[in-house]
Design a protein around this motif. Structure first.
Motif, PDB file in Angstrom:
ATOM      1  N   VAL A 183      34.532  28.817 -27.910  1.00 58.21           N
ATOM      2  CA  VAL A 183      35.271  29.815 -28.682  1.00 58.21           C
ATOM      3  C   VAL A 183      36.722  29.911 -28.226  1.00 58.21           C
ATOM      4  N   GLY A 184      36.958  29.706 -26.935  1.00 55.41           N
ATOM      5  CA  GLY A 184      38.314  29.832 -26.399  1.00 55.41           C
ATOM      6  C   GLY A 184      38.751  31.273 -26.273  1.00 55.41           C
ATOM      7  N   LEU A 185      37.908  32.080 -25.628  1.00 56.51           N
ATOM      8  CA  LEU A 185      38.237  33.491 -25.434  1.00 56.51           C
ATOM      9  C   LEU A 185      39.443  33.633 -24.508  1.00 56.51           C
ATOM     10  N   ASP A 186      40.278  34.646 -24.766  1.00 63.25           N
ATOM     11  CA  ASP A 186      41.381  34.898 -23.852  1.00 63.25           C
ATOM     12  C   ASP A 186      40.879  35.714 -22.663  1.00 63.25           C
ATOM     13  N   GLU A 187      41.757  35.979 -21.701  1.00 62.90           N
ATOM     14  CA  GLU A 187      41.341  36.637 -20.457  1.00 62.90           C
ATOM     15  C   GLU A 187      40.740  38.007 -20.701  1.00 62.90           C
ATOM     16  N   ASP A 188      41.348  38.789 -21.606  1.00 69.20           N
ATOM     17  CA  ASP A 188      40.837  40.135 -21.876  1.00 69.20           C
ATOM     18  C   ASP A 188      39.475  40.064 -22.554  1.00 69.20           C
ATOM     19  N   GLU A 189      39.299  39.137 -23.491  1.00 64.10           N
ATOM     20  CA  GLU A 189      38.017  38.999 -24.189  1.00 64.10           C
ATOM     21  C   GLU A 189      36.916  38.574 -23.214  1.00 64.10           C
ATOM     22  N   SER A 190      37.238  37.648 -22.312  1.00 61.49           N
ATOM     23  CA  SER A 190      36.250  37.223 -21.312  1.00 61.49           C
ATOM     24  C   SER A 190      35.848  38.378 -20.420  1.00 61.49           C
ATOM     25  N   LEU A 191      36.827  39.210 -20.078  1.00 58.73           N
ATOM     26  CA  LEU A 191      36.552  40.369 -19.220  1.00 58.73           C
ATOM     27  C   LEU A 191      35.595  41.340 -19.901  1.00 58.73           C
ATOM     28  N   ARG A 192      35.727  41.484 -21.222  1.00 58.79           N
ATOM     29  CA  ARG A 192      34.893  42.436 -21.967  1.00 58.79           C
ATOM     30  C   ARG A 192      33.407  42.077 -21.902  1.00 58.79           C
ATOM     31  N   ILE A 193      33.099  40.795 -21.794  1.00 59.60           N
ATOM     32  CA  ILE A 193      31.685  40.383 -21.813  1.00 59.60           C
ATOM     33  C   ILE A 193      31.247  39.778 -20.481  1.00 59.60           C
ATOM     34  N   ARG A 194      32.067  39.919 -19.448  1.00 63.60           N
ATOM     35  CA  ARG A 194      31.758  39.290 -18.161  1.00 63.60           C
ATOM     36  C   ARG A 194      30.417  39.751 -17.609  1.00 63.60           C
ATOM     37  N   GLY A 195      30.094  41.016 -17.810  1.00 60.10           N
ATOM     38  CA  GLY A 195      28.859  41.561 -17.247  1.00 60.10           C
ATOM     39  C   GLY A 195      27.591  40.915 -17.777  1.00 60.10           C
ATOM     40  N   PHE A 196      27.658  40.292 -18.950  1.00 61.94           N
ATOM     41  CA  PHE A 196      26.472  39.659 -19.526  1.00 61.94           C
ATOM     42  C   PHE A 196      26.182  38.305 -18.878  1.00 61.94           C
ATOM     43  N   ARG A 197      27.211  37.675 -18.310  1.00 61.84           N
ATOM     44  CA  ARG A 197      27.076  36.365 -17.670  1.00 61.84           C
ATOM     45  C   ARG A 197      26.304  35.391 -18.570  1.00 61.84           C
ATOM     46  N   PHE A 198      26.807  35.246 -19.777  1.00 65.98           N
ATOM     47  CA  PHE A 198      26.155  34.385 -20.758  1.00 65.98           C
ATOM     48  C   PHE A 198      26.063  32.946 -20.248  1.00 65.98           C
ATOM     49  N   LEU A 199      24.945  32.290 -20.554  1.00 68.41           N
ATOM     50  CA  LEU A 199      24.698  30.939 -20.051  1.00 68.41           C
ATOM     51  C   LEU A 199      25.667  29.927 -20.646  1.00 68.41           C
ATOM     52  N   THR A 200      25.944  30.052 -21.944  1.00 69.75           N
ATOM     53  CA  THR A 200      26.773  29.036 -22.594  1.00 69.75           C
ATOM     54  C   THR A 200      28.261  29.275 -22.376  1.00 69.75           C
ATOM     55  N   GLU A 201      28.590  30.301 -21.607  1.00 70.71           N
ATOM     56  CA  GLU A 201      29.984  30.515 -21.217  1.00 70.71           C
ATOM     57  C   GLU A 201      30.287  29.778 -19.908  1.00 70.71           C
ATOM     58  N   LYS A 202      29.235  29.381 -19.182  1.00 69.20           N
ATOM     59  CA  LYS A 202      29.400  28.735 -17.875  1.00 69.20           C
ATOM     60  C   LYS A 202      29.803  27.265 -18.032  1.00 69.20           C
ATOM     61  N   PRO A 203      30.657  26.770 -17.143  1.00 69.92           N
ATOM     62  CA  PRO A 203      30.974  25.339 -17.165  1.00 69.92           C
ATOM     63  C   PRO A 203      29.715  24.523 -16.875  1.00 69.92           C
ATOM     64  N   VAL A 204      29.659  23.317 -17.426  1.00 67.48           N
ATOM     65  CA  VAL A 204      28.480  22.458 -17.270  1.00 67.48           C
ATOM     66  C   VAL A 204      28.904  21.081 -16.749  1.00 67.48           C
ATOM     67  N   LEU A 205      28.244  20.654 -15.682  1.00 66.10           N
ATOM     68  CA  LEU A 205      28.398  19.286 -15.203  1.00 66.10           C
ATOM     69  C   LEU A 205      27.139  18.528 -15.602  1.00 66.10           C
ATOM     70  N   VAL A 206      27.285  17.608 -16.549  1.00 62.94           N
ATOM     71  CA  VAL A 206      26.162  16.771 -16.980  1.00 62.94           C
ATOM     72  C   VAL A 206      26.029  15.631 -15.974  1.00 62.94           C
ATOM     73  N   LEU A 207      24.844  15.531 -15.350  1.00 62.56           N
ATOM     74  CA  LEU A 207      24.611  14.500 -14.339  1.00 62.56           C
ATOM     75  C   LEU A 207      23.578  13.511 -14.867  1.00 62.56           C
ATOM     76  N   LEU A 208      24.030  12.300 -15.148  1.00 63.66           N
ATOM     77  CA  LEU A 208      23.121  11.262 -15.621  1.00 63.66           C
ATOM     78  C   LEU A 208      22.313  10.740 -14.441  1.00 63.66           C
ATOM     79  N   ASN A 209      21.000  10.851 -14.532  1.00 66.57           N
ATOM     80  CA  ASN A 209      20.107  10.401 -13.455  1.00 66.57           C
ATOM     81  C   ASN A 209      19.642   8.980 -13.774  1.00 66.57           C
ATOM     82  N   LEU A 210      20.237   8.008 -13.076  1.00 67.96           N
ATOM     83  CA  LEU A 210      20.027   6.604 -13.388  1.00 67.96           C
ATOM     84  C   LEU A 210      18.881   6.005 -12.592  1.00 67.96           C
ATOM     85  N   GLY A 211      18.327   4.939 -13.124  1.00 65.76           N
ATOM     86  CA  GLY A 211      17.410   4.105 -12.371  1.00 65.76           C
ATOM     87  C   GLY A 211      18.198   2.975 -11.726  1.00 65.76           C
TER      88      GLY A 211
END
Length: 332
Positions: A183-211
């Motif tokens: 969504v690209g929330l600004d700092e104030d918008e992120s602050l408004r919903i910070r308490g919910f700690r939404f999962l899809t707001e968190k950064p994600v490191l995709v780790l490919l598990n190779l053979g």
């Protein structure tokens, strides 16, 4: 910094946990219900060399906490989403970032829960599970605001109204199956919903598990996966968790020989930690003296005052000045 290790069943995420933490958590082809937690001291050549220079009583590296969570119930493609249990949801919400282990390795003895190896599908599958969880949270909160938003002080009503604006902004995005970080929330918008700690707001490191058979095309697989990902704050790394777990049980000299035989450059654990720091926009700074050399973690772009506050809040409140020097310049 706390990072939750997530992934579909039989992706090898507990093996990843063991390879990162040099732990011995029980692994199995069909997963388990155990939560594994491990603290990793971050290896840093800069700190090691500063310790050699100052010869302090102790060396204190930065650390990262990894939490390996049970895989969510995997719905077959086209079937309704399975709700993530409340205790797992709480642990996920407490994490600063998510390490999403995606299966690339083939193993007929441990069949994939969706019966085929498809990293792009698996990435989207888990993202949708988390989107579904966040959507439920937003809908529940909006319903509550609808019934209670008329009550309270003028300041409370205004806060509720501003929160509702942000929630209604992210609602259609989640409904469309997209993460909040797009969504690209600004700092104030992120602050408004910070308490919910939404999962899809968190950064994600995709780790490919190779053979082992995938190692020669590791870079190509990373590039292909990264090109297919359109979501913000998502990065890609790779490792062969099984091999790295075996290397983790060897002493340094044996481990180096093993890596050379397989054509592996450096430690995957260190690469994953560095990728995690970069994803979260974090850097390290160091203090050194007779008592200790220590690595501290701050957000990239932090001021000297903010860095001082990381050491102790009194140092920030009574800040006058800081004398700083690059570690290489100091060694020279």
């Amino acid at each position: 910094m706390q990072i939750a290790i997530v992934g579909l069943a039989r992706s090898g995420k507990t093996t990843v946990f063991n390879s990162l933490t040099k732990g011995h958590a029980e692994t199995g082809g069909f997963g388990g219900l155990t939560v594994n937690t491990g603290v990793v001291k971050v290896p840093d050549e800069r700190l090691t060399r500063l310790t050699a220079l100052f010869k302090p009583k102790k060396e204190v590296p930065a650390d990262v906490t990894y939490v390996d969570l049970p895989a969510p119930a995997t719905a077959a493609e086209g079937e309704p989403h399975a709700d993530i249990p409340a205790d797992q949801l709480a642990r996920l919400r407490n994490a600063d970032a998510l390490l999403h282990v995606v299966r690339v390795f083939e193993n007929d003895a441990v069949p994939h829960p969706l019966l085929s190896i498809d990293p792009a599908r698996d990435i989207e599958q888990l993202e949708l599970e988390f989107t579904h969880a966040d959507l439920g949270g937003v809908e529940k909160r909006l319903e509550k605001l609808k019934s209670s938003g008329r009550h309270g002080t003028a300041a409370e009503k205004e806060a509720n109204e501003r929160e509702e604006v942000v929630l209604r902004k992210i609602l259609p995005v989640l409904t469309d199956g997209q993460p909040i970080r797009d969504v690209g929330l600004d700092e104030d918008e992120s602050l408004r919903i910070r308490g919910f700690r939404f999962l899809t707001e968190k950064p994600v490191l995709v780790l490919l598990n190779l053979g082992e058979s995938d190692l020669e095309r590791a870079e190509a697989l990373m590039a292909e996966t990264a090109a297919a990902i359109t979501h913000a704050q998502t990065e890609v790394a790779q490792m062969s968790a099984q091999i790295e777990m075996e290397i983790g049980q060897l002493d340094d000299d044996e481990a180096e020989v093993f890596r050379e035989d397989l054509g592996l450059e450096g430690s995957s654990m260190e690469r994953v930690i560095r990728a995690s720091y970069h994803l979260l926009g974090l850097i390290s700074f160091f203090t050194a003296g007779e008592d200790e050399t220590r690595a501290w973690t701050v957000v990239r772009g932090a001021t000297a005052v903010e860095a001082a506050g990381t050491i102790h809040s009194d140092l920030a409140r009574g800040f006058i000045r800081a004398e700083v020097i690059g570690w290489e310049e100091l060694l020279e």
